[in-house]
Write a protein that holds these residues in place. Sequence first.
Motif, PDB file in Angstrom:
ATOM      1  N   MET A   1       0.834  -1.196   0.000  1.00 29.53           N
ATOM      2  CA  MET A   1       0.000   0.000   0.000  1.00 29.53           C
ATOM      3  C   MET A   1       0.872   1.250   0.000  1.00 29.53           C
ATOM      4  O   MET A   1       1.954   1.261   0.594  1.00 29.53           O
ATOM      5  CB  MET A   1      -0.897   0.009   1.234  1.00 29.53           C
ATOM      6  N   ILE A   2       0.407   2.293  -0.670  1.00 33.16           N
ATOM      7  CA  ILE A   2       1.074   3.595  -0.669  1.00 33.16           C
ATOM      8  C   ILE A   2       0.383   4.467   0.361  1.00 33.16           C
ATOM      9  O   ILE A   2      -0.838   4.642   0.322  1.00 33.16           O
ATOM     10  CB  ILE A   2       0.993   4.263  -2.057  1.00 33.16           C
ATOM     11  N   VAL A   3       1.143   5.006   1.312  1.00 29.70           N
ATOM     12  CA  VAL A   3       0.569   5.894   2.323  1.00 29.70           C
ATOM     13  C   VAL A   3       1.293   7.231   2.267  1.00 29.70           C
ATOM     14  O   VAL A   3       2.505   7.299   2.038  1.00 29.70           O
ATOM     15  CB  VAL A   3       0.664   5.290   3.737  1.00 29.70           C
ATOM     16  N   ALA A   4       0.536   8.297   2.454  1.00 32.77           N
ATOM     17  CA  ALA A   4       1.124   9.641   2.415  1.00 32.77           C
ATOM     18  C   ALA A   4       0.223  10.590   3.175  1.00 32.77           C
ATOM     19  O   ALA A   4      -0.984  10.379   3.284  1.00 32.77           O
ATOM     20  CB  ALA A   4       1.285  10.124   0.968  1.00 32.77           C
ATOM     21  N   GLY A   5       0.818  11.660   3.692  1.00 31.98           N
ATOM     22  CA  GLY A   5       0.038  12.673   4.398  1.00 31.98           C
ATOM     23  C   GLY A   5       0.790  13.987   4.445  1.00 31.98           C
ATOM     24  O   GLY A   5       2.013  14.034   4.294  1.00 31.98           O
ATOM     25  N   ALA A   6       0.047  15.071   4.633  1.00 35.14           N
ATOM     26  CA  ALA A   6       0.648  16.397   4.745  1.00 35.14           C
ATOM     27  C   ALA A   6      -0.288  17.308   5.515  1.00 35.14           C
ATOM     28  O   ALA A   6      -1.511  17.174   5.438  1.00 35.14           O
ATOM     29  CB  ALA A   6       0.931  16.990   3.361  1.00 35.14           C
ATOM     30  N   ALA A   7       0.295  18.232   6.259  1.00 32.67           N
ATOM     31  CA  ALA A   7      -0.451  19.265   6.976  1.00 32.67           C
ATOM     32  C   ALA A   7       0.149  20.613   6.608  1.00 32.67           C
ATOM     33  O   ALA A   7       1.368  20.779   6.612  1.00 32.67           O
ATOM     34  CB  ALA A   7      -0.375  19.038   8.487  1.00 32.67           C
ATOM     35  N   VAL A   8      -0.723  21.571   6.287  1.00 28.95           N
ATOM     36  CA  VAL A   8      -0.288  22.903   5.858  1.00 28.95           C
ATOM     37  C   VAL A   8      -0.972  23.947   6.728  1.00 28.95           C
ATOM     38  O   VAL A   8      -2.186  23.891   6.960  1.00 28.95           O
ATOM     39  CB  VAL A   8      -0.637  23.132   4.369  1.00 28.95           C
ATOM     40  N   GLN A   9      -0.193  24.892   7.194  1.00 30.68           N
ATOM     41  CA  GLN A   9      -0.722  25.978   8.022  1.00 30.68           C
ATOM     42  C   GLN A   9      -1.681  26.846   7.214  1.00 30.68           C
ATOM     43  O   GLN A   9      -1.387  27.229   6.081  1.00 30.68           O
ATOM     44  CB  GLN A   9       0.441  26.823   8.546  1.00 30.68           C
TER      45      GLN A   9
END
Length: 267
Positions: free
Chosen positions: A1-9
């Motif tokens: 599985m490909i997992v990814a995440g990001a958080a932006v202000q």
Amino acid sequence: MIVAGAAVQGTAHLAHAQGCQDAFKVVDLGAAAVLAVADGAGGRQRSALGAHIAVDAACRILAQDVPDAADAPEAWTGWIATAGARVVEGYRRAVEGVLSAVAGPSEPVDAGALAATLAAAVVRPPWVAFLAVGDCFGTVLTHEPAGPDERCHLVLPPPPPGATETVFLSSPGAGLRLRSFALWEPRLSGVVLATDGCAALTLDHPSVHELPPHAGPLPAEQFFCGLAATLRANGGDAADLRALLSGPGAARTGDDLTVVCALTEGS
């Protein structure tokens, strides 16, 4: 599985020198993955810490005793309901421990100082189990059997407009207002979770699809299917996801934006 995440202000937070109050976490279990996003309550003193506590508690608990892909539906629904209650309790215990450590011996402990909403998912194709407290939301991607295209489905919607209040993990009776369910989908190709700041970027008003307002928001296929194609092409490099959340389209909201996903690799 490909997992990814990001958080932006968010732009409003940036303008007021306020840090990002979202958090996300992923646990890759090989045949399964655990995803979690949390949104700290704006204006609360330590809500960013509360968001991190929330995703830590969710991933720690949901990574335990995950049902098998061949298990019966009642095994999945029972497990996620029980695990969801444990997540709420685990969050409250952690928050009370943090506040007790920084408060004086006679000071009351106010868990609302670390208030956060949460959405989490356990992905084990063909199953995905969801839990949520508050206004984060989740979308499922599916293969189309007749061709290479994918479709997106908003299966964990945000509360409807005009909802009286946002429910936080620290709210009284949060465990009773927890949403949890399991979905069996043999065409499952991905799961995406997002905080409510992403709604303007990722959800379409029903009028875009010539539907009446009561049809509710619909997932924007250009965003979700495009994101899945990009992450599969780059091997899960989250830089492209971060760029998407930082782009001009995201400027429509002043809130923080956080997205986390798990995708099957064969799509």
